[in-house]
Design a protein around this motif. Structure first.
Motif, mmCIF file in Angstrom:
data_model
loop_
_atom_site.group_PDB
_atom_site.id
_atom_site.type_symbol
_atom_site.label_atom_id
_atom_site.label_comp_id
_atom_site.label_asym_id
_atom_site.label_seq_id
_atom_site.Cartn_x
_atom_site.Cartn_y
_atom_site.Cartn_z
ATOM 1 N N SER A 164 0.827 -1.197 0.000
ATOM 2 C CA SER A 164 0.000 0.000 0.000
ATOM 3 C C SER A 164 0.863 1.250 0.000
ATOM 4 O O SER A 164 2.057 1.205 0.331
ATOM 5 C CB SER A 164 -0.932 0.014 1.220
ATOM 6 O OG SER A 164 -0.176 0.058 2.417
ATOM 7 N N LEU A 165 0.256 2.352 -0.402
ATOM 8 C CA LEU A 165 0.846 3.678 -0.259
ATOM 9 C C LEU A 165 0.116 4.385 0.876
ATOM 10 O O LEU A 165 -1.095 4.236 1.016
ATOM 11 C CB LEU A 165 0.708 4.491 -1.545
ATOM 12 C CG LEU A 165 1.357 3.950 -2.819
ATOM 13 C CD1 LEU A 165 1.103 4.903 -3.983
ATOM 14 C CD2 LEU A 165 2.850 3.724 -2.630
ATOM 15 N N SER A 166 0.855 5.162 1.654
ATOM 16 C CA SER A 166 0.255 5.944 2.746
ATOM 17 C C SER A 166 0.583 7.406 2.524
ATOM 18 O O SER A 166 1.734 7.757 2.261
ATOM 19 C CB SER A 166 0.792 5.492 4.108
ATOM 20 O OG SER A 166 0.422 4.155 4.376
ATOM 21 N N SER A 167 -0.415 8.254 2.636
ATOM 22 C CA SER A 167 -0.203 9.681 2.419
ATOM 23 C C SER A 167 0.665 10.276 3.520
ATOM 24 O O SER A 167 0.783 9.717 4.613
ATOM 25 C CB SER A 167 -1.550 10.409 2.394
ATOM 26 O OG SER A 167 -2.172 10.336 3.677
ATOM 27 N N ALA A 168 1.289 11.411 3.205
ATOM 28 C CA ALA A 168 1.989 12.186 4.224
ATOM 29 C C ALA A 168 1.002 13.148 4.879
ATOM 30 O O ALA A 168 -0.065 13.434 4.322
ATOM 31 C CB ALA A 168 3.143 12.955 3.595
ATOM 32 N N VAL A 169 1.359 13.652 6.059
ATOM 33 C CA VAL A 169 0.497 14.609 6.741
ATOM 34 C C VAL A 169 0.430 15.907 5.955
ATOM 35 O O VAL A 169 -0.629 16.513 5.801
ATOM 36 C CB VAL A 169 0.997 14.855 8.172
ATOM 37 C CG1 VAL A 169 0.240 15.997 8.834
ATOM 38 C CG2 VAL A 169 0.847 13.582 9.003
ATOM 39 N N SER A 170 1.575 16.346 5.427
ATOM 40 C CA SER A 170 1.635 17.555 4.614
ATOM 41 C C SER A 170 2.906 17.512 3.778
ATOM 42 O O SER A 170 3.695 16.566 3.890
ATOM 43 C CB SER A 170 1.618 18.814 5.497
ATOM 44 O OG SER A 170 2.817 18.902 6.250
ATOM 45 N N ASP A 171 3.134 18.544 2.987
ATOM 46 C CA ASP A 171 4.332 18.578 2.146
ATOM 47 C C ASP A 171 5.601 18.721 2.977
ATOM 48 O O ASP A 171 6.686 18.321 2.533
ATOM 49 C CB ASP A 171 4.239 19.736 1.151
ATOM 50 C CG ASP A 171 3.176 19.503 0.092
ATOM 51 O OD1 ASP A 171 2.807 18.326 -0.106
ATOM 52 O OD2 ASP A 171 2.709 20.484 -0.521
ATOM 53 N N SER A 172 5.500 19.304 4.169
ATOM 54 C CA SER A 172 6.683 19.480 5.010
ATOM 55 C C SER A 172 6.765 18.465 6.147
ATOM 56 O O SER A 172 7.819 18.282 6.742
ATOM 57 C CB SER A 172 6.717 20.901 5.585
ATOM 58 O OG SER A 172 5.548 21.162 6.347
ATOM 59 N N ASP A 173 5.654 17.798 6.442
ATOM 60 C CA ASP A 173 5.610 16.758 7.473
ATOM 61 C C ASP A 173 5.333 15.427 6.781
ATOM 62 O O ASP A 173 4.208 15.145 6.367
ATOM 63 C CB ASP A 173 4.512 17.067 8.491
ATOM 64 C CG ASP A 173 4.460 16.059 9.630
ATOM 65 O OD1 ASP A 173 5.216 15.065 9.590
ATOM 66 O OD2 ASP A 173 3.656 16.264 10.563
ATOM 67 N N LEU A 174 6.375 14.602 6.646
ATOM 68 C CA LEU A 174 6.253 13.352 5.900
ATOM 69 C C LEU A 174 5.703 12.214 6.736
ATOM 70 O O LEU A 174 5.640 11.071 6.259
ATOM 71 C CB LEU A 174 7.622 12.961 5.319
ATOM 72 C CG LEU A 174 8.311 14.012 4.444
ATOM 73 C CD1 LEU A 174 9.569 13.424 3.809
ATOM 74 C CD2 LEU A 174 7.367 14.535 3.365
ATOM 75 N N SER A 175 5.284 12.481 7.963
ATOM 76 C CA SER A 175 4.708 11.432 8.810
ATOM 77 C C SER A 175 3.515 10.785 8.126
ATOM 78 O O SER A 175 2.789 11.412 7.354
ATOM 79 C CB SER A 175 4.264 12.019 10.162
ATOM 80 O OG SER A 175 5.342 12.639 10.812
ATOM 81 N N ARG A 176 3.305 9.530 8.453
ATOM 82 C CA ARG A 176 2.246 8.752 7.823
ATOM 83 C C ARG A 176 0.874 9.331 8.156
ATOM 84 O O ARG A 176 0.508 9.487 9.314
ATOM 85 C CB ARG A 176 2.333 7.306 8.307
ATOM 86 C CG ARG A 176 1.672 6.277 7.419
ATOM 87 C CD ARG A 176 1.865 4.908 8.036
ATOM 88 N NE ARG A 176 3.261 4.641 8.332
ATOM 89 C CZ ARG A 176 4.097 4.013 7.506
ATOM 90 N NH1 ARG A 176 3.668 3.616 6.329
ATOM 91 N NH2 ARG A 176 5.360 3.801 7.858
ATOM 92 N N GLY A 177 0.086 9.658 7.105
ATOM 93 C CA GLY A 177 -1.266 10.172 7.294
ATOM 94 C C GLY A 177 -2.287 9.051 7.381
ATOM 95 O O GLY A 177 -1.935 7.882 7.575
ATOM 96 N N HIS A 178 -3.553 9.395 7.198
ATOM 97 C CA HIS A 178 -4.628 8.411 7.393
ATOM 98 C C HIS A 178 -5.222 7.899 6.082
ATOM 99 O O HIS A 178 -6.190 7.140 6.106
ATOM 100 C CB HIS A 178 -5.735 9.018 8.259
ATOM 101 C CG HIS A 178 -5.278 9.397 9.635
ATOM 102 N ND1 HIS A 178 -4.844 8.472 10.555
ATOM 103 C CD2 HIS A 178 -5.164 10.617 10.241
ATOM 104 C CE1 HIS A 178 -4.503 9.086 11.671
ATOM 105 N NE2 HIS A 178 -4.684 10.394 11.514
#
Length: 867
Positions: A164-178
């Protein structure tokens, strides 16, 4: 002390000298930090041609979170990050050892590492595809970044089933989003907190080529694919313009996008979902999303009993300030909720939609609203319900609450409720009630008053049900009797699966201004231009003179087209079955049918426009043959049934002559159907009719796209044939030329440019014409088994599948047909020039009719007629 560290950090930023960057690979015991390579903005390794680089990078220019990234140099776009959930500071380090890569913070504490490898690491390489690879002493791969994807896939990378691919929180925060894109054995699926909000199989731009199980997702220079075990035939495909570099990315907004980079700019080529209100948080938590009539941006508001959230997060909250939205159990906010609150439901409206409901089944069917709400109340993960009155279907919103969708297409009998936390308040009246209850021995006073009233209502309900059971059947008999005397078919129409919108005759009469503007006509009826109340322009097909066959075709079109959605197939918006009126309502195609643009006197179709038409038609047919639940054979592919929109997007129309084939059926039809000139030879030989019959018709249309004229037309030519069908002279003649034969002859000679539409005036090359002619000749081979599938034809047109050589022996039948047409042409010309005796004229006419009847399936007359 903290101040000293910060000042030291600033000093290092201003005075550090970059270490040397490497190309292709770095060896063991290598270390890198942002501060060591500050002059190169953290870059320590380039791929061979400097297409990609590896760096300790701080996206967005912020100075707190640094990641090990692989970056596309030309666009400065991150395609992979290692420690996305564990960023380090600028002084944190990446270390390469025999065990792999380790990323540690400034204190040496490990934050991320590659998984255990099977042998000792020798070096770290960066390929020209953007793949970061750990290699052993024999250059064998021990670990690859391609096998550990983040939110992006590039050309050359595969995303296998289960990955799977997981989104980032934002362009500057690469933490895994939902947001997650998951590849299953049958589809590509977008989910948010486990709620599905998009599937590739249901996207209008995708079409299905085979029923194989999916093995992996990939993008390449020509498109986006889900492949099975056969790499040459994708299970699903989205055709895209040819490019050298593109990426597929799951954005922080939840959109899955595909973009190409050229000339210093990104161009978005595909987005899923495409609707402005179809992502989970289009308008925030509990926000109401409505499509704008003037722009592509959504219009956000709040449902009834809610108002805009005044906090930092977008969305809506209950209007009653003492109430709040709950969080699902298991979430980080669940334990912080007040335990003293009582769960209740707030109705937010009728006919609203929720993004995940169309991708999921109801949790219960045939229940009442109370059961649905009670089920949600007992489930701490449930945050709301959508209840359909007509079927008793209960849908639950679980795990997280997203935006609600407002749509004029929503079902009016759907009730929507959001669960809320209500904080109870103790009043004086409550105390009095409690005391009264104890005085009555625990039996509430309110109950002693309400029970007799409830009994009275119960008695009235029983009386009403008995009366209804006695009287209703008689009324139904009267009503049905009147209905059946008018039209028994109207009732049947309601039970066709996939029935689209039903229009009243008066609505369509008003929409067409009393059927004023005629835009087409055929054997089954006439087509009129219309405008619906919402300003949508439509084409209304008025079915005339319905016999048994006409009714059958009408019902077939509704059943088949109503369930088919593809970018290259004309959409059926609705129908009318009122009294004796039978009408179909289609989307309007503003450029009309292909024959008008190709054979008419307007601006000439340029070569690239013809290619777009050919490719769109091929994709539509491939979907009919392989992408539907049951195979659909069109049986009447011709320019009149290929409609054009802006940018010459081609859409196939007229499924009234289609047949649904299950795998068990033989494929034989009982009657000939289609249009002469495009019918395959098997129609006259009692051979099985299959999807290869459509391939033949497509080949004939492809030849007409090359020449810009009908396959059977009067023109000059400099060839004649001897009795064996070979060339005997170069004399120029003018007569009825059978273009498929001319195409075969020029193919044998390699003189392809002579076949191109002369109106193109040199704006097409020999190789371009050769490509279409060879594909067309492969399609019109006499043996159906030798013709390619439409999926293969799509690959040939896109350039991903090599062009085969047509078999000349399977095309020799064209010489026979061509010679007969030449003879018919000569007889007709002789009749025009000579003055004959009446009997001679009759003999000549009879002879010509005999020729035409013998080969009628190649003439341009229509059996079904354009509709």
């Amino acid at each position: 002390m903290k101040l000293i560290i910060q000042l030291s950090y600033i000093f290092l930023l201003s005075t550090s000298i970059s270490a040397r960057t490497f190309s292709d690979y770095v060896n063991l015991n290598f270390t890198a930090s942002y501060l060591e390579f500050i002059g190169e903005t953290g870059t320590f390794l380039f791929s061979h041609n400097k297409t990609f680089k590896a760096a300790i990078f701080n996206p967005g220019g912020q100075q707190t979170s640094f990641y090990l990234c692989v970056i596309h140099v030309a666009s400065n776009t991150i395609i992979w990050s290692a420690n996305r959930d564990a960023p380090i500071s600028g002084s944190g380090q990446m270390n390469l050892t025999v065990k792999g890569i380790t990323i540690a913070d400034e204190n040496g504490n490990p934050k991320w590492s590659t998984p255990p490898v099977k042998s000792l690491v020798y070096k770290l390489a960066l390929t020209e595809l953007g793949n970061l690879v750990l290699l052993d002493h024999s250059n064998g791969s021990l670990w690859e970044s391609f096998q550990d994807p983040t939110d992006t896939v590039v050309i050359g990378q595969r995303l296998p089933v289960g990955a799977s691919l997981s989104s980032a929180v934002s362009d500057s925060d690469l933490s895994r989003g939902h947001y997650n894109l998951t590849i299953s054995a049958s589809d590509a699926i977008l989910q948010w907190y486990g709620q599905t909000y998009w599937k590739l199989s249901l996207d209008k731009n995708a079409y299905k080529n085979s029923n194989d199980e999916v093995e992996h997702m990939a993008i390449n220079r020509t498109g986006f694919y889900l492949f099975g075990h056969d790499e040459t035939v994708p299970v699903y495909q989205v055709g895209l313009p040819l490019t050298d570099f593109r990426i597929a990315k799951l954005a922080s907004s939840g959109h899955f996008t595909i973009s190409s980079f050229s000339g210093g700019n990104w161009k978005q080529e595909f987005v899923g979902p495409s609707g402005a209100c179809e992502t989970p948080l289009a308008c925030g938590r509990a926000g109401l999303c409505t499509l704008s009539t003037v722009s592509s941006a959504p219009v956000c508001s709040c449902p009834q009993n809610f108002h805009a959230n005044s906090g930092n997060s977008a969305g809506c909250v209950p209007s009653n300030g003492s109430n709040s939205l709950p969080f699902a159990c298991g979430s980080t906010d669940y334990n912080s909720q007040s335990n003293s609150s009582v769960v209740s439901f707030s109705q937010i409206g009728y006919g609203l939609e929720y993004f995940s409901n169309i991708y999921s089944d109801p949790v219960l069917d045939g229940v009442n609203l109370t059961v649905c709400q009670n089920l949600c109340s007992s489930n701490c993960s449930c945050l709301g319900v959508f209840y359909k009155n007509s079927s008793g279907s209960c849908y639950m919103i679980e795990n997280a609450l997203g935006s609600i969708q407002s749509s004029d297409k929503g079902e009016p009998d759907v009730l929507s409720f959001i669960k809320i936390n209500v904080v109870p308040t103790k009043t004086t009246n409550d105390d009095t009630d409690d005391k009264q209850t104890s005085k009555n021995g625990g039996f509430p006073m309110a109950a002693s008053v309400l029970l007799p009233i409830a009994g009275l209502f119960l008695f009235a309900a029983v009386v009403f049900l008995v009366w209804r059971r006695v009287t209703l059947p008689k009324k139904e008999e009267v009503i049905l009797g009147k209905f059946n005397s008018h039209s028994s078919e109207d009732m049947d129409a309601f039970y066709i699966p996939g029935l689209p919108t039903r229009f009243e005759y008066e609505e369509l009469e008003e929409a067409t201004d009393n059927f004023k503007t005629l835009i087409g006509a055929g054997a089954f009826g006439t087509v009129y231009n219309g405008v619906l109340p919402d300003k949508t322009v439509v084409a209304v097909k008025k079915i005339m003179n319905i016999g048994v066959q006409g009714k059958k075709d009408f019902c077939t079109e509704i059943a088949i087209i109503g369930n088919i959605h593809h970018v290259n197939l004309v959409r059926l918006r609705g129908f009318c079955a009122q009294g004796r009126h039978r009408m179909l309502v289609y989307e309007y195609m503003n450029r009309g049918s292909l024959d008008r643009s190709l054979f008419g006197g307007g601006p000439v179709l340029e070569w690239l426009e013809r290619l777009e038409v050919a490719l769109g038609t091929a994709r539509g047919l491939a979907y009919l043959h392989c992408g539907c639940e049951q195979k659909i054979i069109h049986c009447d592919i011709k320019p009149e049934n290929i409609l054009l929109q802006d940018q010459f997007q081609a859409k196939i129309s007229d499924f009234g002559l289609s047949k649904l084939l299950s795998p068990e059926q033989s494929g034989l039809f009982t009657t000939m159907r289609g249009t002469r000139g495009y019918l395959a030879p098997e129609w006259l030989t009692n051979s099985a009719i299959s999807e290869k019959t459509d391939v033949y018709s497509f080949g004939m249309v492809l030849l007409e796209l090359v020449s810009g004229s009908k396959n059977c037309s009067y023109k000059s030519r400099s060839h004649s044939m001897d009795d064996s069908g070979g060339h005997s002279s170069n004399s120029s003649t003018t007569g009825l030329v059978y273009f498929p034969l001319l195409a075969l002859e020029m193919h044998e000679q390699g003189s392809y440019l002579e076949l191109a539409d002369p109106r193109l005036e040199g704006r097409v090359t020999c190789n371009e014409v050769e490509k279409l002619v060879r594909i067309a000749l492969c399609c019109v081979q006499e043996e159906p088994a030798l013709r390619p599938s439409m999926t293969s034809v799509v690959g040939m047109l896109e350039g991903g599948t090599p062009l085969p050589q047509p078999r000349i022996e399977s095309l020799n039948f064209l010489r026979f047909y061509g010679r007969r047409f030449t003879e018919a042409s000569m007889i007709a010309e002789e009749n025009d020039r000579s003055s004959m005796m009446p009997q001679q004229a009759r003999n000549s006419t009879d002879a010509r009719r005999g020729l035409q009847n013998g080969f009628s399936y190649i003439s341009s007359q229509s059996i079904s007629g354009p509709r």
